[in-house]
Design a protein around this motif. Structure first.
Motif, PDB file in Angstrom:
ATOM      1  N   MET A  92     -38.094  73.750 -78.386  1.00  0.00           N
ATOM      2  CA  MET A  92     -37.147  74.667 -77.739  1.00  0.00           C
ATOM      3  C   MET A  92     -35.769  74.589 -78.383  1.00  0.00           C
ATOM      4  O   MET A  92     -35.110  75.601 -78.604  1.00  0.00           O
ATOM      5  N   VAL A  93     -35.323  73.383 -78.686  1.00  0.00           N
ATOM      6  CA  VAL A  93     -34.027  73.211 -79.342  1.00  0.00           C
ATOM      7  C   VAL A  93     -34.071  73.777 -80.760  1.00  0.00           C
ATOM      8  O   VAL A  93     -33.149  74.471 -81.206  1.00  0.00           O
ATOM      9  N   PHE A  94     -35.164  73.505 -81.474  1.00  0.00           N
ATOM     10  CA  PHE A  94     -35.295  73.984 -82.850  1.00  0.00           C
ATOM     11  C   PHE A  94     -35.294  75.510 -82.920  1.00  0.00           C
ATOM     12  O   PHE A  94     -34.595  76.102 -83.749  1.00  0.00           O
ATOM     13  N   THR A  95     -36.092  76.157 -82.067  1.00  0.00           N
ATOM     14  CA  THR A  95     -36.172  77.622 -82.131  1.00  0.00           C
ATOM     15  C   THR A  95     -34.844  78.267 -81.770  1.00  0.00           C
ATOM     16  O   THR A  95     -34.462  79.287 -82.352  1.00  0.00           O
ATOM     17  N   LEU A  96     -34.115  77.681 -80.831  1.00  0.00           N
ATOM     18  CA  LEU A  96     -32.818  78.241 -80.447  1.00  0.00           C
ATOM     19  C   LEU A  96     -31.827  78.147 -81.605  1.00  0.00           C
ATOM     20  O   LEU A  96     -31.107  79.108 -81.906  1.00  0.00           O
ATOM     21  N   ILE A  97     -31.778  76.985 -82.258  1.00  0.00           N
ATOM     22  CA  ILE A  97     -30.864  76.810 -83.392  1.00  0.00           C
ATOM     23  C   ILE A  97     -31.242  77.760 -84.528  1.00  0.00           C
ATOM     24  O   ILE A  97     -30.372  78.405 -85.134  1.00  0.00           O
ATOM     25  N   ILE A 209     -27.619  73.508 -72.583  1.00  0.00           N
ATOM     26  CA  ILE A 209     -28.574  73.371 -71.478  1.00  0.00           C
ATOM     27  C   ILE A 209     -29.839  72.662 -71.942  1.00  0.00           C
ATOM     28  O   ILE A 209     -30.341  71.741 -71.283  1.00  0.00           O
ATOM     29  N   ARG A 210     -30.352  73.044 -73.101  1.00  0.00           N
ATOM     30  CA  ARG A 210     -31.625  72.487 -73.561  1.00  0.00           C
ATOM     31  C   ARG A 210     -31.510  71.033 -73.987  1.00  0.00           C
ATOM     32  O   ARG A 210     -32.470  70.279 -73.852  1.00  0.00           O
ATOM     33  N   ARG A 211     -30.374  70.635 -74.495  1.00  0.00           N
ATOM     34  CA  ARG A 211     -30.193  69.239 -74.902  1.00  0.00           C
ATOM     35  C   ARG A 211     -30.251  68.293 -73.711  1.00  0.00           C
ATOM     36  O   ARG A 211     -30.601  67.121 -73.866  1.00  0.00           O
ATOM     37  N   THR A 212     -29.895  68.779 -72.525  1.00  0.00           N
ATOM     38  CA  THR A 212     -29.887  67.911 -71.340  1.00  0.00           C
ATOM     39  C   THR A 212     -31.211  67.944 -70.579  1.00  0.00           C
ATOM     40  O   THR A 212     -31.366  67.247 -69.579  1.00  0.00           O
ATOM     41  N   LEU A 213     -32.160  68.778 -71.039  1.00  0.00           N
ATOM     42  CA  LEU A 213     -33.472  68.813 -70.404  1.00  0.00           C
ATOM     43  C   LEU A 213     -34.255  67.538 -70.702  1.00  0.00           C
ATOM     44  O   LEU A 213     -34.122  66.951 -71.775  1.00  0.00           O
ATOM     45  N   GLN A 214     -35.065  67.120 -69.753  1.00  0.00           N
ATOM     46  CA  GLN A 214     -35.989  66.029 -69.987  1.00  0.00           C
ATOM     47  C   GLN A 214     -37.346  66.611 -70.394  1.00  0.00           C
ATOM     48  O   GLN A 214     -37.693  67.728 -70.023  1.00  0.00           O
ATOM     49  N   GLU A 215     -38.100  65.838 -71.178  1.00  0.00           N
ATOM     50  CA  GLU A 215     -39.440  66.275 -71.534  1.00  0.00           C
ATOM     51  C   GLU A 215     -40.265  66.396 -70.256  1.00  0.00           C
ATOM     52  O   GLU A 215     -40.001  65.742 -69.254  1.00  0.00           O
ATOM     53  N   THR A 216     -41.269  67.262 -70.279  1.00  0.00           N
ATOM     54  CA  THR A 216     -42.020  67.526 -69.055  1.00  0.00           C
ATOM     55  C   THR A 216     -42.858  66.318 -68.633  1.00  0.00           C
ATOM     56  O   THR A 216     -43.347  65.558 -69.483  1.00  0.00           O
TER      57      THR A 216
END
Length: 450
Positions: A92-97, A209-216
């Motif tokens: 998710m972080v990679f695709t956004l960047i 927002i995505r950097r502060t997400l925890q893995e599922t």
């Protein structure tokens, strides 16, 4: 009790944060979709292909738009593999960047007048990067949101991925309209670049927002107990090939969106009908606004009565309502166009659009979920991306054979209907049991207990 039967609870606040992260990423993707499509039709022929005949320049420019669709299935293979290997958050972080960077770089590209033939080459390269990013964006965001969501609200939370698409289109409209009103010399020199530069703002918010997400919890538990699959694609095609085919067939429902937003717009503003571009754009804007409210409502209904019935309403209903919408355009009555446009795209299509992230995601187990969604949807979307080209051919030399296009659109809704009819109902299945062969698991458990 088997260890895999332990309920998976997300940390407090994570389901909402995952939904917001999915919304932001999807909004950025479709913000890019809208501004690139508009620029490819209005700006790029004069900036990157200005040494060609005007008609050829437009065709070449629009061809760069389709490049992303060709790149998506390839990107899905790689990002799906790594998403099931290293986790949803990292993808998710990679695709956004990648999406934010490639979109921003388009705004920085030199024109053909400045660097010659290198300019369109660089444009195509940036477009390929956008396609690769889009290939993993919705699948990773939907997987992340589904696996964080409470089991009885998976439909609602995963629907934020698709409501973000409507938000992105509305945002792009607000940004592009004042830019398009600039004098032509300013528009072609620097004005067209502003919407592409503005994508950085959306990307930065999404990144925070995505950097502060925890893995599922589902992926974390999978990695800690059974371990991740070394070759997710091999497992996917061995154990879930039928569901991959269902997702490919289901993803053809996106043809409704491409025909609504592109072919119907061109038909409505043609000499055969005579509606203004502003009138037709308002139909799309209002339909998207209605969809922002309709998508979570349909998704919530699917949490109560099931994914299949809601999805079937959207797929079968779209076949009927899109025919009514194209008929309304042929009459030239703007009130009918507005009514059926909102009903078709804003209300009925939203049923399938809002439910597919949970419906498709629940077909697969945790270990191959991202691969299954990415590959299945992107192959289907690639076909849907070229539906407009086929519609233009079917419409005849005058481009006004709306009934043939209506039948073509209805035919494209048949595979999604069949996919839903043959799929399992999964809205009550515990998250840790999704993607299991129920009969096979029962036999296995009986053998173990014996």
């Amino acid at each position: 009790m088997s260890d895999t039967a332990v309920p998976l609870d997300a940390p407090p606040g994570q389901p909402r944060k995952a939904a917001m992260a999915a919304w932001i990423g999807s909004a950025l993707e479709y913000y890019d979709f809208f501004i690139y499509g508009s620029a490819a039709a209005l700006i790029f022929p004069k900036v990157f292909f200005d040494d060609s005949d005007p008609a050829d320049a437009t065709l070449l420019s629009l061809a760069t738009f389709g490049v992303a669709y060709a790149a998506r299935p390839i990107g899905a293979l790689f990002l799906g593999h790594f998403g099931d290997r290293v986790g949803r958050k990292k993808i998710m972080v990679f695709t956004l960047i990648l999406m934010g960077l490639s979109t921003f770089l388009i705004g920085c590209l030199p024109t053909r007048a400045q660097v010659g033939g290198l300019a369109p080459v660089l444009l195509v390269l940036c477009r390929i990067l956008q396609g690769i990013s889009a290939a993993g964006e919705q699948a990773s965001a939907s997987s992340m949101t589904l696996e964080h969501a409470p089991p009885d609200r998976r439909g609602f939370f995963t629907s934020f991925t698709l409501s973000g698409t409507q938000g992105g289109q509305l945002l792009a409209t607000l940004v592009f309209l004042p830019v398009a009103a600039l004098p032509e010399d300013q528009l072609l020199s620097w004005g067209w670049r502003v919407p592409f530069w503005a994508s950085v703002g959306v990307a930065v918010v999404g990144y925070v927002i995505r950097r502060t997400l925890q893995e599922t919890p589902a992926f974390t538990k999978q990695a800690a107990t059974e371990g991740v699959v070394k070759l997710p694609l091999a497992v996917l095609f061995r154990e879930h090939w039928a569901d991959v085919l269902r997702v490919v067939a289901g993803a053809l429902i996106a043809s409704v969106s491409t025909i609504f937003t592109v072919w119907a717009l061109a038909y409505g503003t043609s000499d055969a009908v005579g509606l203004s571009r502003t009138q037709m754009l308002w139909v799309g804007a209002l339909a998207n606004l209605v969809a922002l409210g309709a998508i979570p409502l349909w998704a919530t209904l699917s949490d109560r009565i099931g994914r299949r019935p809601v999805y079937l309403i959207g797929a079968a209903g779209s076949a009927v309502l899109m025919s009514a919408y194209l008929w309304a355009i042929s009459t030239g009555s703007y009130s009918l166009v507005l009514l059926f446009g909102i009903l078709a795209f804003g209300v009925v299509y939203s049923a399938a659009n809002g439910v597919w992230p949970s419906f498709y995601g629940e077909m697969f187990s945790t270990r191959v979920r991202l691969s299954g969604m990415a590959i299945g949807t992107q192959i289907g979307f690639a076909v849907a991306g070229f539906a407009v080209t086929f519609a233009a051919q079917i419409a005849g030399p005058g481009g006004d054979d709306w009934s043939s296009v209506a039948l073509f659109t209805a035919a494209l809704c048949v595979p999604p209907v069949l996919a839903a009819l043959t799929a399992r109902e999964t809205h009550t299945v515990p998250t840790e049991r999704l993607g299991e062969d129920t009969a096979g698991e029962a036999v296995r458990r009986e053998a173990v207990s014996a």
